[in-house]
Design a protein around this motif. Structure first.
Motif, short mmCIF file in Angstrom:
data_model
loop_
_atom_site.label_atom_id
_atom_site.label_comp_id
_atom_site.label_asym_id
_atom_site.label_seq_id
_atom_site.Cartn_x
_atom_site.Cartn_y
_atom_site.Cartn_z
N ALA A 29 0.62 -1.14 -0.11
CA ALA A 29 -0.11 0.09 -0.34
C ALA A 29 1.05 1.19 -0.12
CB ALA A 29 -0.68 -0.17 1.18
N SER A 30 0.36 2.44 -0.77
CA SER A 30 1.14 2.99 -1.08
C SER A 30 0.08 4.72 -0.72
CB SER A 30 2.53 3.48 -1.68
OG SER A 30 2.05 3.53 -3.32
N GLY A 31 0.57 5.86 -0.89
CA GLY A 31 -0.09 7.09 -0.80
C GLY A 31 1.03 8.09 -0.95
N GLU A 32 0.64 8.84 -1.72
CA GLU A 32 1.24 10.14 -1.34
C GLU A 32 -0.13 11.78 -1.31
OE1 GLU A 32 3.66 12.54 -5.42
OE2 GLU A 32 3.95 9.98 -4.60
N HIS A 33 1.16 12.67 -0.65
CA HIS A 33 0.71 14.14 -0.21
C HIS A 33 1.22 15.09 -0.68
CE1 HIS A 33 -3.22 11.37 1.43
NE2 HIS A 33 -2.48 11.18 1.92
N THR A 34 0.57 16.00 -0.96
CA THR A 34 1.12 17.34 -1.18
C THR A 34 0.40 18.57 -0.29
OG1 THR A 34 2.12 17.08 -3.59
CG2 THR A 34 2.52 19.06 -2.77
N VAL A 35 1.80 18.95 0.42
CA VAL A 35 1.40 19.79 1.80
C VAL A 35 1.85 20.90 1.13
CG1 VAL A 35 0.38 18.46 2.99
CG2 VAL A 35 3.45 19.03 3.28
N SER A 36 1.37 22.75 1.45
CA SER A 36 2.21 23.76 1.64
C SER A 36 1.39 24.87 2.82
CB SER A 36 1.87 23.98 0.25
OG SER A 36 0.04 24.36 -0.11
N MET A 37 0.71 24.25 3.20
CA MET A 37 0.30 25.54 3.97
C MET A 37 0.05 24.76 5.33
SD MET A 37 -2.53 27.93 2.03
CE MET A 37 -3.67 26.34 1.64
N ASP A 38 -0.33 25.72 6.67
CA ASP A 38 -0.93 24.71 7.91
C ASP A 38 -1.85 24.34 7.66
OD1 ASP A 38 1.54 25.71 9.00
OD2 ASP A 38 0.97 27.44 9.83
N GLN A 39 -2.84 25.11 7.08
CA GLN A 39 -3.95 24.25 6.74
C GLN A 39 -4.10 23.18 5.79
OE1 GLN A 39 -3.10 27.42 5.58
NE2 GLN A 39 -4.31 28.33 7.64
N ASP A 40 -3.42 22.23 5.89
CA ASP A 40 -3.00 20.92 4.75
C ASP A 40 -3.04 19.96 5.55
OD1 ASP A 40 -3.25 22.76 2.77
OD2 ASP A 40 -0.78 22.33 1.80
N TRP A 41 -4.06 18.89 5.51
CA TRP A 41 -3.96 18.06 6.59
C TRP A 41 -4.45 16.60 6.03
CZ3 TRP A 41 -8.23 15.19 8.06
CH2 TRP A 41 -8.90 15.70 8.01
N PHE A 42 -4.02 15.58 6.22
CA PHE A 42 -4.29 14.45 5.82
C PHE A 42 -4.63 12.64 7.14
CE2 PHE A 42 -0.06 14.24 5.02
CZ PHE A 42 -0.05 12.35 5.64
N LYS A 43 -5.57 12.11 6.58
CA LYS A 43 -5.48 11.08 8.15
C LYS A 43 -5.43 9.34 7.75
CE LYS A 43 -7.48 10.11 12.45
NZ LYS A 43 -7.99 10.27 13.92
N ASN A 44 -5.30 8.65 7.19
CA ASN A 44 -5.46 7.36 6.81
C ASN A 44 -5.15 6.25 7.56
OD1 ASN A 44 -5.47 9.24 4.36
ND2 ASN A 44 -3.82 8.46 4.01
N GLU A 45 -6.00 5.49 7.69
CA GLU A 45 -5.63 4.20 8.56
C GLU A 45 -4.89 2.62 8.08
OE1 GLU A 45 -8.11 1.27 11.95
OE2 GLU A 45 -7.73 4.02 11.69
#
Length: 96
Positions: A29-45
């Motif tokens: 399993a894999s995932g990719e996220h791009t973040v650039s600001m304080d408001q960016d977020w993600f949560k994965n289980e």
């Protein structure tokens, strides 16, 4: 004329089908996220583990990994054996 062992006619096909179904259970399993600001977020289980990113910090369960406050690409990979690797901008920051 009817073949003698008809009940074993589908045995090789059944074994192949069972192998293909069971081999898919341990896939990566894999995932990719791009973040650039304080408001960016993600949560994965994944596999019972929570991977969370919020406010420039990556959390894996109770462990916290701070990252630089700049635009970043966060990539995580979970192997079939359950090993978790996390990369930030191509640099590995977590290894199990």
């Amino acid at each position: 004329m009817k073949p003698r062992f008809t009940r074993f006619r589908y045995l090789p096909l059944s074994c192949l089908l069972a192998f293909l179904l069971l081999s898919g259970c341990g896939m990566n399993a894999s995932g990719e996220h791009t973040v650039s600001m304080d408001q960016d977020w993600f949560k994965n289980e994944i596999n019972g583990r929570t991977i969370e990113y919020r406010n420039w910090v990556i959390k894996i369960g109770e462990k916290e990994i701070p990252i630089e406050k700049k635009k970043s690409t966060i990539k995580y990979q979970v192997s079939a054996s359950g090993k978790l690797d996390i990369f930030v901008n191509g640099e590995q920051v977590h290894d199990e």
